[in-house]
Scaffold this motif. Structure first.
Motif, PDB file in Angstrom:
ATOM      1  N   LYS A 114       0.833  -1.209   0.000  1.00 36.92           N
ATOM      2  CA  LYS A 114       0.000   0.000   0.000  1.00 36.92           C
ATOM      3  C   LYS A 114       0.865   1.256   0.000  1.00 36.92           C
ATOM      4  O   LYS A 114       0.594   2.209  -0.736  1.00 36.92           O
ATOM      5  N   SER A 115       1.902   1.271   0.851  1.00 33.21           N
ATOM      6  CA  SER A 115       2.740   2.470   0.941  1.00 33.21           C
ATOM      7  C   SER A 115       4.159   2.083   1.376  1.00 33.21           C
ATOM      8  O   SER A 115       4.370   1.053   2.011  1.00 33.21           O
ATOM      9  N   VAL A 116       5.103   2.951   1.015  1.00 32.84           N
ATOM     10  CA  VAL A 116       6.500   2.756   1.388  1.00 32.84           C
ATOM     11  C   VAL A 116       6.992   4.034   2.046  1.00 32.84           C
ATOM     12  O   VAL A 116       6.856   5.136   1.484  1.00 32.84           O
ATOM     13  N   TYR A 117       7.552   3.888   3.238  1.00 38.00           N
ATOM     14  CA  TYR A 117       8.151   5.007   3.955  1.00 38.00           C
ATOM     15  C   TYR A 117       9.658   4.768   4.080  1.00 38.00           C
ATOM     16  O   TYR A 117      10.091   3.686   4.483  1.00 38.00           O
ATOM     17  N   VAL A 118      10.443   5.782   3.752  1.00 34.53           N
ATOM     18  CA  VAL A 118      11.895   5.731   3.929  1.00 34.53           C
ATOM     19  C   VAL A 118      12.262   6.813   4.935  1.00 34.53           C
ATOM     20  O   VAL A 118      12.033   8.012   4.685  1.00 34.53           O
ATOM     21  N   ARG A 131       7.070   9.348   3.374  1.00 32.55           N
ATOM     22  CA  ARG A 131       6.372   8.531   2.377  1.00 32.55           C
ATOM     23  C   ARG A 131       6.962   8.791   0.998  1.00 32.55           C
ATOM     24  O   ARG A 131       7.186   9.938   0.610  1.00 32.55           O
ATOM     25  N   ARG A 132       7.217   7.683   0.267  1.00 29.54           N
ATOM     26  CA  ARG A 132       7.828   7.797  -1.056  1.00 29.54           C
ATOM     27  C   ARG A 132       6.851   7.373  -2.149  1.00 29.54           C
ATOM     28  O   ARG A 132       6.121   6.383  -2.002  1.00 29.54           O
ATOM     29  N   ASP A 133       6.916   8.092  -3.245  1.00 27.37           N
ATOM     30  CA  ASP A 133       6.136   7.744  -4.424  1.00 27.37           C
ATOM     31  C   ASP A 133       6.780   6.522  -5.076  1.00 27.37           C
ATOM     32  O   ASP A 133       7.984   6.527  -5.354  1.00 27.37           O
ATOM     33  N   LEU A 178      10.847   5.525  -6.577  1.00 28.31           N
ATOM     34  CA  LEU A 178      11.660   4.395  -6.130  1.00 28.31           C
ATOM     35  C   LEU A 178      11.903   3.375  -7.242  1.00 28.31           C
ATOM     36  O   LEU A 178      12.485   2.319  -6.992  1.00 28.31           O
ATOM     37  N   GLN A 179      11.468   3.706  -8.447  1.00 31.14           N
ATOM     38  CA  GLN A 179      11.568   2.783  -9.597  1.00 31.14           C
ATOM     39  C   GLN A 179      10.926   1.442  -9.251  1.00 31.14           C
ATOM     40  O   GLN A 179      11.488   0.381  -9.482  1.00 31.14           O
ATOM     41  N   TRP A 180       9.758   1.534  -8.687  1.00 29.73           N
ATOM     42  CA  TRP A 180       9.029   0.338  -8.240  1.00 29.73           C
ATOM     43  C   TRP A 180       8.787  -0.600  -9.417  1.00 29.73           C
ATOM     44  O   TRP A 180       8.358  -0.201 -10.491  1.00 29.73           O
ATOM     45  N   ASN A 181       9.069  -1.869  -9.198  1.00 27.59           N
ATOM     46  CA  ASN A 181       8.897  -2.850 -10.288  1.00 27.59           C
ATOM     47  C   ASN A 181       8.428  -4.166  -9.672  1.00 27.59           C
ATOM     48  O   ASN A 181       9.229  -5.047  -9.383  1.00 27.59           O
ATOM     49  N   GLY A 182       7.140  -4.261  -9.426  1.00 30.26           N
ATOM     50  CA  GLY A 182       6.615  -5.480  -8.816  1.00 30.26           C
ATOM     51  C   GLY A 182       7.052  -5.572  -7.372  1.00 30.26           C
ATOM     52  O   GLY A 182       6.554  -4.845  -6.515  1.00 30.26           O
ATOM     53  N   ASN A 183       8.035  -6.450  -7.082  1.00 30.30           N
ATOM     54  CA  ASN A 183       8.521  -6.609  -5.712  1.00 30.30           C
ATOM     55  C   ASN A 183       9.954  -6.093  -5.543  1.00 30.30           C
ATOM     56  O   ASN A 183      10.709  -6.593  -4.703  1.00 30.30           O
ATOM     57  N   SER A 184      10.344  -5.119  -6.328  1.00 28.11           N
ATOM     58  CA  SER A 184      11.683  -4.544  -6.156  1.00 28.11           C
ATOM     59  C   SER A 184      11.619  -3.035  -6.294  1.00 28.11           C
ATOM     60  O   SER A 184      10.738  -2.492  -6.972  1.00 28.11           O
TER      61      SER A 184
END
Length: 798
Positions: free
Chosen positions: A763-767, A771-773, A777-783
């Motif tokens: 749902k969301s990623v916090y670094v 909170r990061r878009d 983060l070059q989101w690609n499935g599970n990486s």
């Protein structure tokens, strides 16, 4: 219980009653009325040394095995006397010595027996040599198991076995053959989930019997010297192995390239052949960091010379190989050719550096150069001279490592395969015969070689490998298991030998991948590669008598498998380097047999095949031809199949189907595995990004990543990077925390996080609480990719 009188007919002699006791600082001396003295020294609360003499006084205390930097110190030492016993008490142990016959029993603080003597110490006068055969027998309890003793080619659990320690050149040895190349008189006993260790520090020919002669007795004896042993208390096997490794010492950190893939053969020559082999590795994109030159690079097998017909300009060749990423390793044997035109021979004669027979002349024996004399490496002056001989090879020609062979010492065309027993040695100012010095000859040669290579390789780190070794040799060098054979049985032996060597303090070890003698099938070679890449030292070596043994000597499928698994090893170099850091800093073995990993589980006590690679990989090689899988035992916990990500629960045996280009390989849940990009050799590419393979777990798990400049000594000045990762998995969320120690700044700027087994949709990623878009983060499935300096990643799910 067998009484003393019942055994006296065998010629054995026993201590009589104790008549005097003296306590001095960390030691207790117990004197008997027949001149036996037991000196019991508390080194640490769980480590006690037992030293016996039968002549009323002790000779000079000297050992090549003990690390001079090992630490002493204990919390408690109390001597208590009652009517029948003297008791030496520490904060962890109670050692009771019976007054009537010096019988020793060791208890834990709760009064449980850890180790009891059967007959105990006794001896037999050896009139042939003017000394004693010293003996010790302990009670072997029902269900007790035994492990260790170095490179023994037999079942991992030594229960019911008898082994011999006498460094021997055993070409094409077979299963259960005794003795072999190395002498590590240390074993771990395990009973009722409690582990202890015995290190019998005696360099004479020694024997250990684990209930073979008498079912309920474990015994060990030596053909001379003292009964001198160290007792280690766990209660965990890990604590015993760590204490032994601390006592006998650890190596310095090797250059990273030494953990790459190495190629060797007897022999690669001339120069054109060497270049052909190295070029083929690069053409086929099979990573390789080192090429070896066997005895044929020399002029008539004379050490420290070059055959100018084969290698007209060695400095140029070594430089050109280096430019292509290959480090050159050369062999050096102990035999110095008797040749008055040979400068090294003349130097040794002029300075009286060769070993002598008892009646005066230099000991002479045949090895590869023909008739040779042999340096006495137990003489400090000889070691200093020998170290200086490496200047041209290392600092001028540019050789990066040295390989000591034939140093058992091996001699041809004589029944015993070695020196006559009357050869004399300096033994660092403790003159003795070869009976005493034989087992440490190879170690002292490796020590002298190490000191020379280190001197001339500086400011880079040295690399030495040896065939023969005694306890403590790991301080100077790596090793390999000698002249094995290209058979499936030897693949099984290699797997066991590496596990045994790892818990015997000598972690940086490998086997000749593919077998030295005879020719492997393509399938056997491939299966050996699949095992060998998970050994600390990874080298293909063959005799060459039966054909070539490079990966392309077989079919294309073998080339594919070799490339796949060697590339995997290069990806895992940061993981392997971290394993080595843990080994040298915490004395933790790099390979862990299942019984070491979980001694509480009795199913692990007789397992031979599976092992833990580092902390978080479970490796199970394929050891039979035409296999499409095998049964393996998974230890406690949950494990991810490396190839499929399927999670399998442990503490049970399972069938694992595998393709030809796979072996059963599992990763512990919660692990964070660092990976580099595949390189053809260490340093080929600047690392711009490191992958972290994160395996989800409901709970916590800690992982580490150690890095430095990959060579040199700046890491000793704090210029290293040690990252500790904490994984926390909860329902619909996971947290990855990172903490850094050290001043080294890595070249890469980002981590690529690869998530395995995440049980929820993100749902969301916090670094670091921001909170990061996902797109950023070059989101690609599970990486995804994040900056390397993050402190915490928090992922929530839905």
């Amino acid at each position: 219980m067998i009484t003393n009188t019942e055994l006296e007919y065998k010629g054995d002699i026993y201590p009589s009653k104790i008549i005097k006791v003296i306590k001095e600082t960390d030691s207790v001396f117990l004197y008997t009325d027949n001149d036996v003295i037991l000196k019991l020294t508390v080194i640490r609360d769980s480590l006690i040394r037992f030293r016996y003499t039968t002549k009323g006084y002790f000779s000079r205390d000297f050992s090549y095995a003990i690390d001079p930097n090992q630490s002493h110190g204990y919390n408690e030492l109390e001597l208590i006397e009652d009517a029948e016993f003297y008791t030496i008490r520490t904060s962890k142990l109670r050692c009771k010595v019976r007054k009537s016959d010096v019988h020793v029993t060791i208890y834990d603080i709760d009064g449980n027996i850890i180790l009891d003597e059967e007959i105990g110490f006794h001896w037999e006068e050896s009139y042939a040599f003017g000394g004693n055969i010293v003996k010790m027998s302990k009670v072997s309890r029902e269900g007790e198991s035994y492990y260790g003793l170095g490179d023994k080619p037999t079942h991992f659990n030594l229960k019911g076995k008898r082994v011999e320690n006498w460094a021997t050149d055993q070409y094409a040895f077979h299963k259960d053959q005794e003795p072999l190349y190395k002498v590590v008189p240390f074993y771990v006993g395990l009973h009722n989930k409690t582990a202890y260790g015995i290190f019998f520090d005696n360099t004479f020919r020694t024997f250990f019997d684990f209930g073979q002669e008498r079912r309920n007795v474990t015994s060990y004896w030596a053909e001379g010297g003292e009964m001198n042993y160290y007792f280690f208390y766990g209660p965990s096997m890990a604590e015993v192995v760590t204490a032994y490794t601390d006592l006998t010492g650890k190596p310095e950190l090797p250059p990273l390239w030494t953990l790459g893939f190495h190629q060797c053969k007897w022999s690669y020559y001339p120069e054109a052949k060497v270049k052909e082999v190295t070029s083929k590795f690069r053409e086929l994109q099979i990573p390789c960091d080192a090429i070896y030159l066997d005895i044929d690079y020399m002029d008539g097998f004379r050490c420290f010379t070059w055959n100018k017909d084969y290698f007209p300009d060695p400095k140029r060749m070594v430089s050109e190989l280096s430019a292509d990423g290959f480090k050159t390793i050369v062999i050096i044997d102990p035999g110095i050719k008797i040749d008055k035109e040979y400068s090294i021979y003349n130097e040794a004669v002029a300075n009286d550096y060769f070993c002598k027979r008892a009646d005066g002349p230099y000991m002479k024996g045949k090895v590869w150069p023909g008739e040779c004399n042999f340096p006495d490496y137990t003489n400090p002056a000889v070691r200093e001279w020998w170290a200086g001989l490496f200047k041209e090879l290392v600092s001028e020609i540019g050789v990066k490592g040295v390989w000591n062979d034939m140093n058992e010492p091996a001699v041809m065309e004589v029944p015993g395969k070695t020196f006559p027993m009357d050869v004399r040695h300096d033994y660092d100012g403790n003159p003795c015969s070869h009976r005493k010095a034989h087992n440490i000859y190879g170690t002292q040669m490796a020590r002298a070689t190490y000191e020379g290579v280190k001197r001339f390789a500086y400011p880079k780190r040295p690399f030495i490998i040896t065939r023969s070794a005694y306890s403590g040799a790991q301080r100077y060098c790596s090793s390999w298991t000698g002249d094995n054979v290209a058979t499936w049985e030897h693949l099984w032996i290699a797997n066991i030998q590496m596990q045994r060597m790892s818990i015997s303090g000598m972690g940086f070890t490998g086997s000749d991948i593919g077998g030295f003698a005879e020719q492997p099938s393509g399938e056997l070679f491939a299966r050996w590669i699949q095992l060998g890449v998970f050994h600390p030292f990874c080298r293909v070596h063959s005799s060459g008598d039966h054909g070539d043994q490079e990966p392309w000597s077989f079919d294309d499928e073998v080339v594919h498998i070799t490339r796949k698994f060697v590339s995997l090893r290069y990806q895992l170099l940061p993981y392997l380097y971290t394993m080595f850091w843990k080994y040298i800093n915490e004395a933790v073995p790099m390979l862990k047999p299942l019984v070491y990993y979980d001694q509480e589980d009795p199913q692990t006590h007789y397992r031979t095949d599976e092992f833990i690679f580092g902390e978080q990989f479970l490796v199970c090689p394929i050891l039979e031809a035409n296999s499409q899988g095998r049964r393996i035992y998974l230890p406690a916990g949950n494990w991810y199949n490396y190839w499929t990500d399927e999670v399998v629960s442990g503490k049970r045996e399972v069938w694992v189907a595998t393709d030809y280009d796979q072996i059963p390989l599992f990763v512990k849940e919660g692990a964070i595995i660092p990976k580099y990009p595949v390189q053809q050799y260490v340093g080929e590419k600047e690392i711009t990004e490191v992958s972290l393979d994160v395996y989800y777990k409901a709970g916590k798990e800690q992982s580490f990543l150690y890095e430095d400049a990959q060579d040199g000594y700046d890491y000793n000045k704090g210029r290293f990077s040690l990252l500790s990762f904490q994984f926390i998995g909860k329902e619909n969320q996971m947290v990855l925390q990172k903490h850094k120690e050290g001043k080294f700044d890595t070249t890469y700027k980002t981590f690529k996080i690869n998530l395995h087994g995440l049980p929820f949709k993100i749902k969301s990623v916090y670094v670091d609480n921001e909170r990061r878009d996902p797109a950023a983060l070059q989101w690609n499935g599970n990486s995804f990719i994040i900056e390397k300096d993050f402190s915490e990643v928090h992922i929530t799910g839905e």
